[in-house]
Design an enzyme around this catalytic site. Structure first.
Site, short mmCIF file in Angstrom:
data_model
loop_
_atom_site.label_atom_id
_atom_site.label_comp_id
_atom_site.label_asym_id
_atom_site.label_seq_id
_atom_site.Cartn_x
_atom_site.Cartn_y
_atom_site.Cartn_z
N LYS A 254 8.37 10.91 1.36
CA LYS A 254 8.01 10.32 2.67
C LYS A 254 8.96 9.18 2.99
CE LYS A 254 4.30 7.61 4.95
NZ LYS A 254 2.88 7.20 4.94
N ASP A 259 5.94 1.57 9.30
CA ASP A 259 4.70 2.18 9.77
C ASP A 259 3.82 1.13 10.45
OD1 ASP A 259 2.50 3.74 10.26
OD2 ASP A 259 1.91 3.96 8.15
N LYS A 266 -1.97 -0.72 13.29
CA LYS A 266 -2.55 -1.37 12.12
C LYS A 266 -2.85 -2.84 12.42
CE LYS A 266 -0.10 1.24 8.48
NZ LYS A 266 -1.29 1.77 7.79
N ASP A 277 7.21 1.87 3.48
CA ASP A 277 6.57 3.17 3.63
C ASP A 277 7.56 4.33 3.44
OD1 ASP A 277 4.08 4.40 3.91
OD2 ASP A 277 4.23 4.58 6.09
N ASP A 336 -1.77 6.84 12.87
CA ASP A 336 -1.42 6.16 11.62
C ASP A 336 -1.41 7.13 10.43
OD1 ASP A 336 -0.72 4.08 10.00
OD2 ASP A 336 -2.72 3.16 9.91
N GLU A 338 0.60 9.41 9.77
CA GLU A 338 1.88 9.99 10.19
C GLU A 338 2.66 10.57 9.01
OE1 GLU A 338 1.49 6.96 9.31
OE2 GLU A 338 3.21 6.76 7.95
N ARG A 340 1.79 12.46 6.54
CA ARG A 340 1.52 13.89 6.32
C ARG A 340 2.18 14.75 7.40
NH1 ARG A 340 -4.83 12.77 6.56
NH2 ARG A 340 -4.06 10.83 5.66
N1 BES Z 1 1.42 4.28 5.00
C1 BES Z 1 0.01 4.35 5.17
C2 BES Z 1 -0.74 4.34 3.85
C3 BES Z 1 -0.66 3.07 3.03
C4 BES Z 1 -1.65 2.12 3.11
C5 BES Z 1 0.36 2.91 2.13
C6 BES Z 1 -1.58 1.00 2.32
C7 BES Z 1 0.43 1.79 1.35
C8 BES Z 1 -0.54 0.83 1.44
C9 BES Z 1 -0.37 5.65 5.88
O1 BES Z 1 0.54 6.11 6.80
C10 BES Z 1 -1.64 5.36 6.61
O2 BES Z 1 -1.63 4.54 7.46
N2 BES Z 1 -2.70 6.04 6.22
C11 BES Z 1 -3.97 5.84 6.82
C12 BES Z 1 -4.62 7.19 7.01
C13 BES Z 1 -5.86 7.16 7.84
C14 BES Z 1 -5.52 6.87 9.28
C15 BES Z 1 -6.53 8.49 7.71
C16 BES Z 1 -4.81 4.97 5.88
O3 BES Z 1 -4.72 5.15 4.67
O4 BES Z 1 -5.52 4.11 6.37
ZN ZN Z 2 2.54 5.57 6.45
ZN ZN Z 3 0.27 5.26 8.72
#
Ligand code: BES
Ligand code: ZN
Ligand code: ZN
Length: 490
Positions: A254, A259, A266, A277, A336, A338, A340
């Site tokens: 990834k 992000d 966020k 990220d 968010d 993104e 995947r």
């Molecule tokens: N990059 C984030 C995940 C992340 C969170 C990585 C904290 C490192 C530390 C990812 O893109 C994300 O935002 N995921 C969301 C998914 C949700 C919207 C289903 C998350 O984990 O909150």
């Molecule tokens: Zn992310």
């Molecule tokens: Zn994200």
């Protein structure tokens, strides 16, 4: 830092700092005939009797080394001896730095010590790392010499370990540099340029898809996520082809260079960490650099789908629907989620390349961080053998992975009335539903494991032999899986 091997007797060493490591089960040092043997024997007893409870540091007035540091694994029970060797060497490097000592020597001159030679190298290189390119005061380590005192009988193996661990540790530090760079610098095009450079240096085949080519070929995950950004997405591919290959392993990392969350933005707290990220992507790029030199007997393709996730008038909105490269329609319930989306493109390309085995690596879910914390990554997959291989390779290098399930039943959580699949699964089991989502885009008949490194990709404080910041997590494990691919016998 210069790293070298010597077979001199300890008494002949003129180091500024001599490092001795004590461990209950094994003896790693041989000081027989040396004037400091008595001191170290006394320290051994003091550790055993629990009189000495911390690291020992003293200056010496004998002719040999000027200072002595003694570390005992008994004082560091949270980690195994392999990790402790790296931790102690890193400590010694910093101690020397703070005292202006330039020449550090560690004793690993016994039969038991042989397998630790590489670990000492790694401790020195990872422990000596500093991200100081934006600081006025630089840490100048060019004139530091780190000497490993080994056993001559092991010379050939020692040399091998020295060069292998030097290579891998240096690329980890390069990955850390890339991850620590702000998002305004490390853009998708910056990652592509780095990939091009790596291909040149490591003799790999290189391809990159720019936004036009992505459009033409329908790599819509990247295009959708990248829509709100001034820095257009890229799909990067590095290929190593072995002389006699028995399989084809693809790494998909990834590469979200920043992000923000997009329109599903966020909160501000710690958002800056999302410059990291692209940690999975960095691990893949620099693992490929090591692989080009190590030349394992398996074909390896490194794939990095990279984009920036920003809110903008052009950005994708919640509710938008698009077609992934494999034809499935995806509803973007939350912008968010993104990672995947861009990974669908990376997984597809791995299929086009005819990979037999795929490892994807991604800072994918906050849910994984909540489940496993900062020191352990999650792993999921459709092949128990491949999952076990990653866990084993991780253990070989002090990177922990814990398997999480992919319950068929939870696929329901990804259902939406509007498209084939929703991009989020709701508030529960977030790491698992992310894995289940990815599974829908894994090419058929391909062994696949997904490494969720959202917990360990970055540290706020120093940890083990790492300074605060990016640690390049996962790279060592990817390289180890590549090296042992045939040994694992999938
Ligand atoms: N990059 C984030 C995940 C992340 C969170 C990585 C904290 C490192 C530390 C990812 O893109 C994300 O935002 N995921 C969301 C998914 C949700 C919207 C289903 C998350 O984990 O909150
Ligand atoms: Zn992310
Ligand atoms: Zn994200």
């Amino acid at each position: 830092m210069k790293i070298q091997l010597t077979y001199d007797r300890p008494a002949q060493l003129s180091a500024d700092l001599l490092v001795v490591i004590l461990n209950q089960e094994t003896t790693l040092h041989d000081l027989s005939g040396s004037p400091i043997n008595g001191i170290v024997q006394r320290i051994v007893r003091d550790v055993q009797d629990k009189r000495l409870k911390s690291d020992y540091f003293t200056s010496l007035d004998s002719k040999g080394p000027a200072n002595l540091a003694v570390y005992s694994t008994a004082h560091s029970p949270a980690y195994n001896v392999w990790e402790n060797v790296k931790i102690f060497v890193a400590r010694a490097i910093r101690l020397a730095r703070n005292h202006g000592l330039k020449h550090i020597a560690v004793l690993l001159n016994t039969d038991d010590a042989l397998p630790f030679v590489g670990k000492a190298v790694e401790g020195a290189i990872l422990g000596g790392y500093k991200f100081d390119r934006y600081r006025k005061e630089k840490t100048d380590t060019d004139d530091v010499v780190f000497t490993i005192v080994g056993l001559k009988a092991h010379d050939q193996k020692n040399q091998q370990l020295l060069s292998r661990y030097t290579l891998v540790s240096n690329v980890i530090n390069e990955a850390r540099d890339m991850i620590n760079e702000p998002g305004s610098v490390a853009t998708p095009e910056y990652l592509a340029q780095a990939g091009r450079q790596i291909a040149k240096e490591a003799d790999l085949d290189f391809k990159v898809w720019d936004e036009k080519k992505l459009q033409k070929e329908g790599y819509n995950g990247l295009l959708q996520v990248g829509r709100g950004s001034a820095h257009p997405p890229r799909l990067i591919r590095l290929a190593y082809r072995a002389k006699k290959a028995k399989g084809h392993l693809a790494f998909v990392g990834k590469g979200i260079t920043f992000d923000t969350g997009g329109i599903s933005i966020k909160p501000a707290d710690k958002m800056y960490e999302m410059k990291g990220d692209m940690s999975g992507g960095a691990a893949v790029l620099y693992a490929m650099k090591a692989i080009g030199t190590l030349k394992p007997q398996v074909n390896i393709t490194g794939i990095v789908p990279t984009a920036e996730n920003f809110p903008d008038a052009n950005a994708q909105r919640p509710g938008d629907i698009f077609y992934a490269k494999n034809g499935k329609s995806i509803m973007v319930d939350n912008t968010d989620a993104e990672g995947r989306l861009v990974l669908t493109d990376g997984l597809h390309l791995a299929g086009e390349e005819n990979a037999t085995h795929i490892l994807d690596i991604a800072t994918l879910t906050g849910a994984c961080v909540r489940a496993l914390g900062l020191s352990i990554a999650g792993i999921m997959g459709n092949s128990p053998q491949l999952v076990q291989a990653v866990i084993r390779s991780g253990q070989n290098h002090g990177e922990s992975f814990w398997e999480l399930p992919l319950p068929e039943e939870y696929k329901d959580l990804l259902k939406t009335p509007y498209a084939d699949i929703n991009n989020i699964g709701g508030p529960i089991a977030g790491a698992l539903t992310a894995g289940l989502f990815l599974q829908e885009f894994v090419p058929e008949k391909t062994a696949w494991a997904h490494l969720d490194i959202a917990g360990p990709f970055i540290r706020e404080k120093d940890w083990k032999y790492y300074e605060a910041g990016a640690i390049g997590f996962g790279l060592k494990t990817l390289v180890d899986v590549a090296e042992r691919f045939n040994e694992y016998g999938f």
